[in-house]
Design an enzyme around this catalytic site. Structure first.
Site, PDB file in Angstrom:
ATOM      1  N   GLY A   1      28.600 -10.390  -0.684  1.00 31.70           N
ATOM      2  CA  GLY A   1      27.144 -10.516  -0.737  1.00 31.70           C
ATOM      3  C   GLY A   1      26.436  -9.616  -1.720  1.00 31.70           C
TER       4      GLY A   1
ATOM      5  CG  LEU B   1      35.258 -27.483  -3.193  1.00 27.50           C
ATOM      6  CD1 LEU B   1      36.314 -28.530  -3.521  1.00 27.50           C
ATOM      7  CD2 LEU B   1      34.518 -27.046  -4.448  1.00 27.50           C
TER       8      LEU B   1
ATOM      9  CG  HIS C   1      31.504 -19.742 -13.032  1.00 24.81           C
ATOM     10  ND1 HIS C   1      32.458 -19.974 -12.057  1.00 24.81           N
ATOM     11  CD2 HIS C   1      32.178 -19.534 -14.186  1.00 24.81           C
ATOM     12  CE1 HIS C   1      33.655 -19.905 -12.601  1.00 24.81           C
ATOM     13  NE2 HIS C   1      33.514 -19.653 -13.891  1.00 24.81           N
TER      14      HIS C   1
HETATM   15  C1  GRF Z   1      30.408 -13.586  -7.795  1.00 25.29           C
HETATM   16  O1  GRF Z   1      31.156 -13.065  -8.847  1.00 25.29           O
HETATM   17  C2  GRF Z   1      29.951 -14.993  -8.109  1.00 25.29           C
HETATM   18  O2  GRF Z   1      29.763 -15.217  -9.470  1.00 25.29           O
HETATM   19  C3  GRF Z   1      31.115 -15.821  -7.619  1.00 25.29           C
HETATM   20  O3  GRF Z   1      31.560 -15.170  -6.451  1.00 25.29           O
HETATM   21  C4  GRF Z   1      31.268 -13.774  -6.543  1.00 25.29           C
HETATM   22  C5  GRF Z   1      30.534 -13.414  -5.273  1.00 25.29           C
HETATM   23  O4  GRF Z   1      30.288 -12.038  -5.168  1.00 25.29           O
HETATM   24  N1  GRF Z   1      30.697 -17.194  -7.415  1.00 25.29           N
HETATM   25  P1  GRF Z   1      29.242 -11.481  -4.110  1.00 25.29           P
HETATM   26  O5  GRF Z   1      29.698 -11.935  -2.726  1.00 25.29           O
HETATM   27  O6  GRF Z   1      27.885 -12.030  -4.449  1.00 25.29           O
HETATM   28  O7  GRF Z   1      29.300  -9.989  -4.248  1.00 25.29           O
END
Ligand code: GRF
Length: 193
Positions: free
Chosen positions: A11, A91, A108
């Site tokens: 998070g 998904l 991403h």
């Molecule tokens: C992030 O790097 C995001 O880009 C990817 O998953 C990761 C989640 O990290 N989709 P967090 O839980 O927000 O710290």
């Protein structure tokens, strides 16, 4: 506009979003934090900021579609206008995506369309790219393929380790995602027809 954040894990992005909402840098209401994982630290972050949380366990459902229908019913109850995926590791079904067409954002940790998939940072680093970055995009049924809303580049330094690169990528995410969410919430970006 009201929105929900979907998160399965740590998070970090959620925290950046919570902070931006509090500072009114995102002009929309964060009405719900949803997780498919009861132990997700993201839920604790939401609780700390007194944001309603919801956790539904996919194991209680026979199919992805049934699970998504249960989630959709809750979103309706909370009057959620749009959805922000932040490390949500499931998904979404086609049914779900159609219900919120053009209203689901994802982040991403690479410059799409390069390095799709769950290991975007690691794959870019292993490939030896000199520049990578982060991408905020609309969610469509094809994974990591929807229209791009915003990108920020991150240079790979000669002395970088995977860990040091990851740290800078996450910093860029936490800067870019709130900005992109605010643009969307204020109607400054829309899903291209
Ligand atoms: C992030 O790097 C995001 O880009 C990817 O998953 C990761 C989640 O990290 N989709 P967090 O839980 O927000 O710290």
């Amino acid at each position: 506009m009201n929105f929900a954040v979907f998160a399965s894990g740590y998070g970090g992005n959620l925290q950046a979003i919570i902070d931006a909402v509090k500072k009114k840098k995102i002009k929309a209401g964060l009405e719900l934090v949803f997780s498919d994982k009861a132990g997700a630290f993201a839920l604790k972050r939401a609780q700390k900021s007194k944001i309603p949380i919801l956790c539904i366990d996919p194991k209680d459902f026979s199919s992805r579609e049934e699970f998504d229908k249960a989630v959709l019913a809750q979103l309706e109850r909370h009057k959620v206008d749009f959805i922000v995926l932040a490390g949500y590791m499931r998904l979404l079904s086609g049914h779900f995506i159609r219900q919120y067409h053009g209203k689901i954002l994802n982040i991403h940790p690479a410059l799409l369309p390069s390095f799709k998939g769950v290991h975007g940072i690691r794959d870019a680093f292993a490939h030896g790219v000199k520049v990578t970055g982060v991408t905020v995009h609309f969610v469509i049924e094809d994974v990591d393929a929807g229209p791009i809303i915003a990108q920020e580049s991150v240079a790979v330094r000669p002395k970088d380790t995977l860990a040091s690169l990851e740290a800078r990528i996450h910093k860029a995410e936490h800067r870019l995602y709130p900005q992109a969410i605010d643009l969307f919430a204020r109607g400054k970006v829309i899903f291209p027809r």
